[in-house]
Design a protein around this motif. Structure first.
Motif, short mmCIF file in Angstrom:
data_model
loop_
_atom_site.label_atom_id
_atom_site.label_comp_id
_atom_site.label_asym_id
_atom_site.label_seq_id
_atom_site.Cartn_x
_atom_site.Cartn_y
_atom_site.Cartn_z
N GLN A 47 0.91 -1.26 0.05
CA GLN A 47 0.53 0.23 0.28
C GLN A 47 1.16 1.31 -0.16
O GLN A 47 1.67 1.22 0.50
CB GLN A 47 -0.82 -0.08 1.24
CG GLN A 47 -1.93 1.63 1.34
CD GLN A 47 -3.35 1.73 2.83
OE1 GLN A 47 -2.86 0.24 3.10
NE2 GLN A 47 -3.22 2.16 2.19
N VAL A 48 0.83 2.06 -0.88
CA VAL A 48 2.08 3.19 -1.19
C VAL A 48 0.43 4.02 -0.62
O VAL A 48 -0.63 4.62 -0.84
CB VAL A 48 1.93 3.46 -2.98
CG1 VAL A 48 2.71 4.23 -2.97
CG2 VAL A 48 2.18 2.26 -3.01
N ARG A 49 1.22 4.92 0.16
CA ARG A 49 0.67 6.74 0.20
C ARG A 49 0.94 7.47 0.12
O ARG A 49 1.64 8.40 -1.41
CB ARG A 49 1.15 7.70 1.53
CG ARG A 49 0.53 7.69 2.23
CD ARG A 49 0.88 8.60 3.41
NE ARG A 49 2.04 9.43 2.92
CZ ARG A 49 2.15 10.80 3.21
NH1 ARG A 49 1.06 11.45 3.32
NH2 ARG A 49 2.99 11.58 3.23
N ILE A 50 -0.45 7.86 -1.73
CA ILE A 50 -0.32 8.38 -2.91
C ILE A 50 -1.15 9.47 -2.42
O ILE A 50 -1.46 11.01 -2.87
CB ILE A 50 -1.32 8.17 -3.68
CG1 ILE A 50 -2.52 7.40 -3.64
CG2 ILE A 50 -0.29 6.99 -4.40
CD1 ILE A 50 -2.77 7.32 -4.74
N ALA A 88 -2.09 8.91 -11.40
CA ALA A 88 -1.53 8.67 -12.23
C ALA A 88 0.22 8.84 -11.59
O ALA A 88 0.80 7.21 -12.08
CB ALA A 88 -1.08 9.90 -13.35
N LEU A 89 0.63 8.93 -9.98
CA LEU A 89 1.95 8.92 -9.82
C LEU A 89 1.92 7.27 -9.14
O LEU A 89 3.08 7.06 -9.34
CB LEU A 89 1.55 9.14 -8.60
CG LEU A 89 2.71 9.37 -7.65
CD1 LEU A 89 3.77 10.44 -7.73
CD2 LEU A 89 2.02 9.90 -6.02
N LEU A 90 0.79 6.42 -8.89
CA LEU A 90 0.62 4.99 -8.61
C LEU A 90 0.97 4.54 -9.51
O LEU A 90 1.91 3.35 -9.61
CB LEU A 90 -0.56 5.42 -7.67
CG LEU A 90 -0.44 3.90 -7.35
CD1 LEU A 90 0.75 3.60 -5.72
CD2 LEU A 90 -1.84 2.99 -6.89
N LYS A 91 0.16 4.70 -10.42
CA LYS A 91 0.34 4.21 -12.39
C LYS A 91 1.86 4.27 -12.45
O LYS A 91 2.09 2.99 -13.41
CB LYS A 91 -0.48 4.56 -12.94
CG LYS A 91 -0.46 4.42 -14.11
CD LYS A 91 -1.23 2.97 -14.74
CE LYS A 91 -0.54 2.15 -16.63
NZ LYS A 91 -0.25 0.73 -16.57
N ASN A 92 2.40 5.22 -12.30
CA ASN A 92 3.90 5.40 -12.87
C ASN A 92 4.97 4.67 -12.17
O ASN A 92 5.32 4.16 -13.31
CB ASN A 92 3.79 7.13 -12.42
CG ASN A 92 5.28 7.15 -13.41
OD1 ASN A 92 6.81 6.93 -12.76
ND2 ASN A 92 5.25 8.17 -14.64
N LEU A 93 4.21 4.35 -10.91
CA LEU A 93 5.15 4.08 -10.28
C LEU A 93 5.41 2.52 -10.00
O LEU A 93 6.43 1.43 -10.38
CB LEU A 93 5.08 4.03 -8.60
CG LEU A 93 5.89 3.53 -7.53
CD1 LEU A 93 7.34 3.62 -7.57
CD2 LEU A 93 5.34 3.35 -5.99
N TYR A 94 3.94 1.49 -10.40
CA TYR A 94 3.64 0.24 -11.06
C TYR A 94 3.75 -0.12 -12.55
O TYR A 94 4.71 -0.85 -12.20
CB TYR A 94 2.18 0.29 -11.22
CG TYR A 94 1.54 -1.53 -11.63
CD1 TYR A 94 1.57 -1.52 -10.12
CD2 TYR A 94 1.05 -1.11 -12.79
CE1 TYR A 94 0.44 -2.43 -11.27
CE2 TYR A 94 0.79 -2.49 -13.56
CZ TYR A 94 0.21 -3.75 -11.97
OH TYR A 94 -0.24 -4.34 -12.28
N ASP A 95 3.94 0.84 -12.78
CA ASP A 95 5.05 0.42 -14.63
C ASP A 95 6.11 0.50 -14.52
O ASP A 95 7.11 -0.69 -14.86
CB ASP A 95 4.63 2.12 -15.20
CG ASP A 95 2.63 1.67 -15.96
OD1 ASP A 95 2.45 0.32 -16.01
OD2 ASP A 95 2.59 2.24 -16.84
N GLN A 96 7.11 0.70 -13.56
CA GLN A 96 8.20 1.18 -12.73
C GLN A 96 8.83 0.09 -12.80
O GLN A 96 10.02 -0.94 -12.53
CB GLN A 96 8.66 2.36 -12.30
CG GLN A 96 9.80 3.83 -12.91
CD GLN A 96 9.73 4.46 -12.03
OE1 GLN A 96 10.22 4.05 -10.25
NE2 GLN A 96 9.19 5.69 -11.31
#
Ligand SMILES: *Cc1c(COP(=O)(O)O)cnc(C)c1O
Length: 219
Positions: free
Chosen positions: A113-116, A168-176
């Motif tokens: 779980q990421v704090r976004i 978008a921030l979480l999606k970016n991290l997920y893709d990375q």
């Protein structure tokens, strides 16, 4: 609107690659049974005690997710049956899940779980902590867990720009991270923001009130 109408409307609005997790917290076992009877199998609770009470009264093929903050001393109560722990928000918790899973010879699926959200109150790992734990998982430090992906909650606000940028921030991290080791679940989106979350790449939405109606807290 009835539960059946809500369910059908929501299912129709989800692309086929997005799973629906029915958030049943505060709602009685009877409501879960009704949705089960319509064919649904994936339910989520945020409290261990409530989850255990309901599980006892309901069919054994329900796939239970835990989505709330989990105290390390409660891990052993759910480790044997939980389908997915979506709310792994500390190294200490990850360690304990790995330890308890080893004891029973199970590989337990989980999400970090990421704090976004901008708000201070939300649980979750910082982006940097998430990357660090991810690396250690990839390197094999926690062999009794299976990392399926990431979970996040956007700020509780009507500012859709804000919510959108957090997703978008979480999606970016997920893709990375997915480029290092493939992941399959990006759990973001609730009743009020799931359409936006799906636009931003969610593959799993956690929906409570839009399905079951408003929650009434008794304590
Ligand atoms: C309660 C809860 C939800 C569902 O919220 P609704 O707004 O009722 O859809 C989703 N995720 C988490 C982590 C929750 O605690």
């Amino acid at each position: 609107m009835s539960l059946k109408e809500n369910y059908e409307r929501i299912l129709q609005s989800l692309p086929s690659h997005v799973q629906l997790v029915a958030v049943s917290k505060t709602h009685p076992a009877q409501s879960i049974q009704s949705l089960y009877d319509l064919g649904h199998r994936v339910f989520a609770e945020n409290k261990v005690q409530e989850l255990l009470l309901k599980k006892e009264q309901l069919p054994s093929d329900i796939k239970w997710h835990l989505i709330g903050h989990l105290q390390t001393n409660k891990v052993k109560q759910i480790i044997g049956f939980i389908s997915l722990i979506e709310s792994v928000d500390s190294e200490k918790l990850l360690d304990e899940i790995n330890r308890q899973a080893e004891k029973i010879g199970r590989q337990v699926p989980l999400l970090l779980q990421v704090r976004i959200a901008q708000e201070e109150t939300k649980f979750g790992l910082e982006i940097s902590e998430t990357k660090e734990l991810f690396q250690r998982i990839v390197q094999g430090e926690f062999p009794h867990i299976v990392l399926k992906g990431l979970m996040g909650m956007a700020s509780f606000t009507t500012d859709l720009e804000q919510v959108s940028s957090e997703f978008a921030l979480l999606k970016n991290l997920y893709d990375q991270l997915s480029r290092i080791q493939p992941l399959e679940l990006l759990s973001m989106g609730m009743s009020s923001d799931y359409a936006l979350a799906i636009e931003r790449g969610s593959t799993s939405v956690r929906i409570g009130s839009a399905l079951f109606g408003e929650r009434h807290y008794t304590n």
